[in-house]
Motif scaffolding. Structure first.
Motif, PDB file in Angstrom:
ATOM      1  N   ARG A  30      -4.958  -4.656   1.200  1.00 39.80           N
ATOM      2  CA  ARG A  30      -5.618  -4.913  -0.077  1.00 39.80           C
ATOM      3  C   ARG A  30      -5.781  -3.606  -0.847  1.00 39.80           C
ATOM      4  O   ARG A  30      -6.838  -2.997  -0.863  1.00 39.80           O
ATOM      5  CB  ARG A  30      -6.964  -5.580   0.152  1.00 39.80           C
ATOM      6  CG  ARG A  30      -6.880  -6.970   0.733  1.00 39.80           C
ATOM      7  CD  ARG A  30      -6.105  -7.930  -0.176  1.00 39.80           C
ATOM      8  NE  ARG A  30      -6.643  -7.985  -1.527  1.00 39.80           N
ATOM      9  CZ  ARG A  30      -7.575  -8.860  -1.911  1.00 39.80           C
ATOM     10  NH1 ARG A  30      -8.074  -9.722  -1.034  1.00 39.80           N
ATOM     11  NH2 ARG A  30      -8.010  -8.865  -3.154  1.00 39.80           N
ATOM     12  N   ALA A  31      -4.700  -3.188  -1.493  1.00 40.06           N
ATOM     13  CA  ALA A  31      -4.753  -1.959  -2.286  1.00 40.06           C
ATOM     14  C   ALA A  31      -5.724  -2.103  -3.457  1.00 40.06           C
ATOM     15  O   ALA A  31      -6.239  -1.111  -3.970  1.00 40.06           O
ATOM     16  CB  ALA A  31      -3.362  -1.606  -2.806  1.00 40.06           C
ATOM     17  N   ASP A  32      -5.995  -3.345  -3.869  1.00 43.63           N
ATOM     18  CA  ASP A  32      -6.882  -3.572  -5.008  1.00 43.63           C
ATOM     19  C   ASP A  32      -8.353  -3.481  -4.631  1.00 43.63           C
ATOM     20  O   ASP A  32      -9.201  -3.184  -5.467  1.00 43.63           O
ATOM     21  CB  ASP A  32      -6.598  -4.943  -5.628  1.00 43.63           C
ATOM     22  CG  ASP A  32      -6.718  -6.078  -4.602  1.00 43.63           C
ATOM     23  OD1 ASP A  32      -6.479  -5.825  -3.407  1.00 43.63           O
ATOM     24  OD2 ASP A  32      -7.039  -7.215  -5.011  1.00 43.63           O
ATOM     25  N   ALA A  73      -7.588  -1.652   2.968  1.00 41.18           N
ATOM     26  CA  ALA A  73      -6.291  -1.199   2.456  1.00 41.18           C
ATOM     27  C   ALA A  73      -5.281  -1.020   3.577  1.00 41.18           C
ATOM     28  O   ALA A  73      -4.169  -1.546   3.516  1.00 41.18           O
ATOM     29  CB  ALA A  73      -6.469   0.113   1.688  1.00 41.18           C
ATOM     30  N   GLY A  80      -9.462  -1.883  -1.494  1.00 41.09           N
ATOM     31  CA  GLY A  80      -9.723  -0.907  -0.463  1.00 41.09           C
ATOM     32  C   GLY A  80      -9.669   0.520  -0.958  1.00 41.09           C
ATOM     33  O   GLY A  80      -9.445   0.797  -2.134  1.00 41.09           O
ATOM     34  N   ARG A 113       1.913   2.088  -3.435  1.00 45.21           N
ATOM     35  CA  ARG A 113       0.901   2.754  -4.249  1.00 45.21           C
ATOM     36  C   ARG A 113       0.924   4.260  -4.010  1.00 45.21           C
ATOM     37  O   ARG A 113       0.774   5.059  -4.937  1.00 45.21           O
ATOM     38  CB  ARG A 113      -0.496   2.190  -3.932  1.00 45.21           C
ATOM     39  CG  ARG A 113      -0.683   0.744  -4.321  1.00 45.21           C
ATOM     40  CD  ARG A 113      -0.637   0.541  -5.834  1.00 45.21           C
ATOM     41  NE  ARG A 113      -1.755   1.161  -6.515  1.00 45.21           N
ATOM     42  CZ  ARG A 113      -2.892   0.543  -6.795  1.00 45.21           C
ATOM     43  NH1 ARG A 113      -3.072  -0.722  -6.446  1.00 45.21           N
ATOM     44  NH2 ARG A 113      -3.860   1.160  -7.437  1.00 45.21           N
ATOM     45  N   TYR A 114       1.106   4.657  -2.755  1.00 42.87           N
ATOM     46  CA  TYR A 114       1.199   6.086  -2.429  1.00 42.87           C
ATOM     47  C   TYR A 114       2.445   6.701  -3.070  1.00 42.87           C
ATOM     48  O   TYR A 114       2.385   7.776  -3.672  1.00 42.87           O
ATOM     49  CB  TYR A 114       1.261   6.281  -0.918  1.00 42.87           C
ATOM     50  CG  TYR A 114      -0.066   6.267  -0.218  1.00 42.87           C
ATOM     51  CD1 TYR A 114      -0.780   7.436   0.010  1.00 42.87           C
ATOM     52  CD2 TYR A 114      -0.615   5.073   0.260  1.00 42.87           C
ATOM     53  CE1 TYR A 114      -1.994   7.438   0.679  1.00 42.87           C
ATOM     54  CE2 TYR A 114      -1.828   5.056   0.928  1.00 42.87           C
ATOM     55  CZ  TYR A 114      -2.516   6.233   1.126  1.00 42.87           C
ATOM     56  OH  TYR A 114      -3.717   6.226   1.782  1.00 42.87           O
ATOM     57  N   THR A 138      -7.842   4.671  -8.202  1.00 44.07           N
ATOM     58  CA  THR A 138      -7.592   3.253  -8.487  1.00 44.07           C
ATOM     59  C   THR A 138      -8.705   2.715  -9.374  1.00 44.07           C
ATOM     60  O   THR A 138      -9.755   3.348  -9.540  1.00 44.07           O
ATOM     61  CB  THR A 138      -7.553   2.431  -7.191  1.00 44.07           C
ATOM     62  OG1 THR A 138      -8.850   2.484  -6.560  1.00 44.07           O
ATOM     63  CG2 THR A 138      -6.492   2.947  -6.219  1.00 44.07           C
ATOM     64  N   MET A 198      -7.895   4.281  -0.228  1.00 40.07           N
ATOM     65  CA  MET A 198      -6.691   4.878   0.345  1.00 40.07           C
ATOM     66  C   MET A 198      -6.854   6.393   0.357  1.00 40.07           C
ATOM     67  O   MET A 198      -6.601   7.064  -0.641  1.00 40.07           O
ATOM     68  CB  MET A 198      -5.461   4.446  -0.450  1.00 40.07           C
ATOM     69  CG  MET A 198      -5.151   2.964  -0.304  1.00 40.07           C
ATOM     70  SD  MET A 198      -4.015   2.319  -1.563  1.00 40.07           S
ATOM     71  CE  MET A 198      -5.145   2.144  -2.969  1.00 40.07           C
ATOM     72  N   VAL A 220       0.837  -1.200   0.000  1.00 37.04           N
ATOM     73  CA  VAL A 220       0.000   0.000   0.000  1.00 37.04           C
ATOM     74  C   VAL A 220       0.873   1.252   0.000  1.00 37.04           C
ATOM     75  O   VAL A 220       0.597   2.225  -0.716  1.00 37.04           O
ATOM     76  CB  VAL A 220      -0.968  -0.004   1.195  1.00 37.04           C
ATOM     77  CG1 VAL A 220      -1.689   1.335   1.332  1.00 37.04           C
ATOM     78  CG2 VAL A 220      -1.990  -1.127   1.033  1.00 37.04           C
TER      79      VAL A 220
END
Length: 374
Positions: free
Chosen positions: A326-328, A321, A330, A229-230, A254, A332, A226
């Motif tokens: 679970r970045a996919d 997330a 959730g 991703r940031y 996302t 953020m 996660v």
């Protein structure tokens, strides 16, 4: 990773901060530097709060996403790791808000922060017990209201900030509020370095509050995937959406958020009811308690029942997330400033760097003024 502008050299960390960095909130909160780590749900846990406090800032525990026993345990854990002051975020509209306030008073917590304005009687009760009251606002009229009610300071978040946010940028909102109230104002939204701290002081603030910048530290408990991703997001990598609870929120853009925005109202409501059921099972909260909080949200935030149901989505999606990684699947929450951040310093390294940069900028301005007087 995307390319980022080079950070200007700030020079060595000063043996002492520039005198201008000793502002009213340093005395008010009992901290060394006018830097606040905000109470981000599922992010601002005991480790991050204690690390911020030890580094000289004000760490705020995200109490709104903890039940009462877990909140008490989190305060105890913070105390095991620091003797310095810290704060706790409380939802003023929570059904058990009175018990949470009792806990803060009993534990001698220094600061109570609120995303929604607490009522005057609640502010008075906290202040009588020696707890500093710091609501967060996004408009001048809200700042004027809580100041008149007796708040000790106010965090003012501009549109660049993460989570629930408004449309007015910090550069316009902050000076407007600073001119309108006579309590210390803390700027939020778009801050990440010493230059921003100096800018906030120039606008009339007494310090800065940062969420995303503290999320992106080595003291954060957010999962590596996660965090990546940031770090990979650019300045155009965020979006303000109403698809979560009907109120504008800034989050990372996302595929999941894009799908959620394309979904119709009926589909989002079905998802929200399911999320409310999952949240109830996870926290042990009764349906009666959830409905009581829903009624409070309708009354205090003027939401429809549809929006209340949509709001049930947010805790579970944030948790997916921030806790489950679970970045996919959730959500953020983030400020736009994520597009300018490319490292994960410790809280101590971050605060030392901000103080060094701010001191260097202030010294440079002072030297330039002296040169101009010759």
């Amino acid at each position: 990773m995307t390319d980022r502008p080079a950070r200007p050299a700030a020079g060595p960390t000063p043996t002492s901060a520039h005198p201008a960095l000793r502002t009213p909130i340093c005395e008010l909160f009992g901290v060394r530097y006018p830097i606040v780590q905000t109470g981000m749900g599922f992010v601002s846990g005991p480790r991050l709060v204690a690390a911020t406090a030890e580094a000289g800032g004000l760490g705020i525990l995200a109490g709104a996403t903890l039940d009462l026993p877990d909140l008490a345990a989190a305060i105890t854990e913070i105390r095991r790791n620091t003797t310095r002051p810290f704060g706790v975020n409380v939802r003023a509209d929570a059904a058990d808000a009175a018990q949470r306030i009792d806990l803060l008073i009993g534990e001698n917590v220094r600061v109570a922060s609120f995303a929604l304005a607490p009522k005057p009687e609640l502010i008075a009760r906290l202040r009588d017990a020696g707890v500093r009251v710091v609501p967060s606002v996004g408009a001048r009229r809200h700042a004027e209201k809580v100041a008149a009610w007796g708040a000790d300071a106010v965090i003012v978040q501009g549109g660049e900030g993460g989570g629930h946010t408004g449309a007015v940028p910090t550069s316009l909102l902050l000076p407007q509020v600073a001119d309108a109230v006579d309590i210390p104002v803390i700027g939020a939204g778009g801050f990440f370095d010493g230059r921003g701290l100096v800018a906030a002081l120039a606008y009339g603030a007494a310090g800065v509050a940062m969420g995303t910048r503290f999320l992106l530290t080595s003291d954060s408990t957010v999962s590596p995937q996660v965090l990546r991703r940031y770090l990979d997001a650019g300045l155009d990598g965020t979006v303000v959406t109403r698809a979560l609870d009907g109120v504008p929120q800034r989050v990372l853009r996302t595929d999941f958020i894009d799908r959620l925005e394309r979904a119709g109202p009926a589909r989002r409501l079905v998802r929200s009811v399911r999320s409310a059921a999952r949240f109830r099972r996870l926290t042990g909260t009764s349906w009666r308690h959830l409905l009581a909080e829903g009624r409070a949200m309708r009354r205090n935030r003027e939401l429809t029942w549809g929006q209340v149901l949509l709001a049930a989505n947010t805790p579970m999606l944030l948790r997916a997330a921030m806790v489950d990684g679970r970045a996919d699947l959730g959500v953020m929450a983030t400020g736009q400033v994520t597009g300018l951040i490319d490292d994960l310093p410790s809280c101590a390294e971050l605060i030392d760097r901000i103080v060094a940069e701010a001191s260097a900028v202030l010294d440079g301005l002072q030297e330039g003024r002296a040169d101009g007087d010759r």
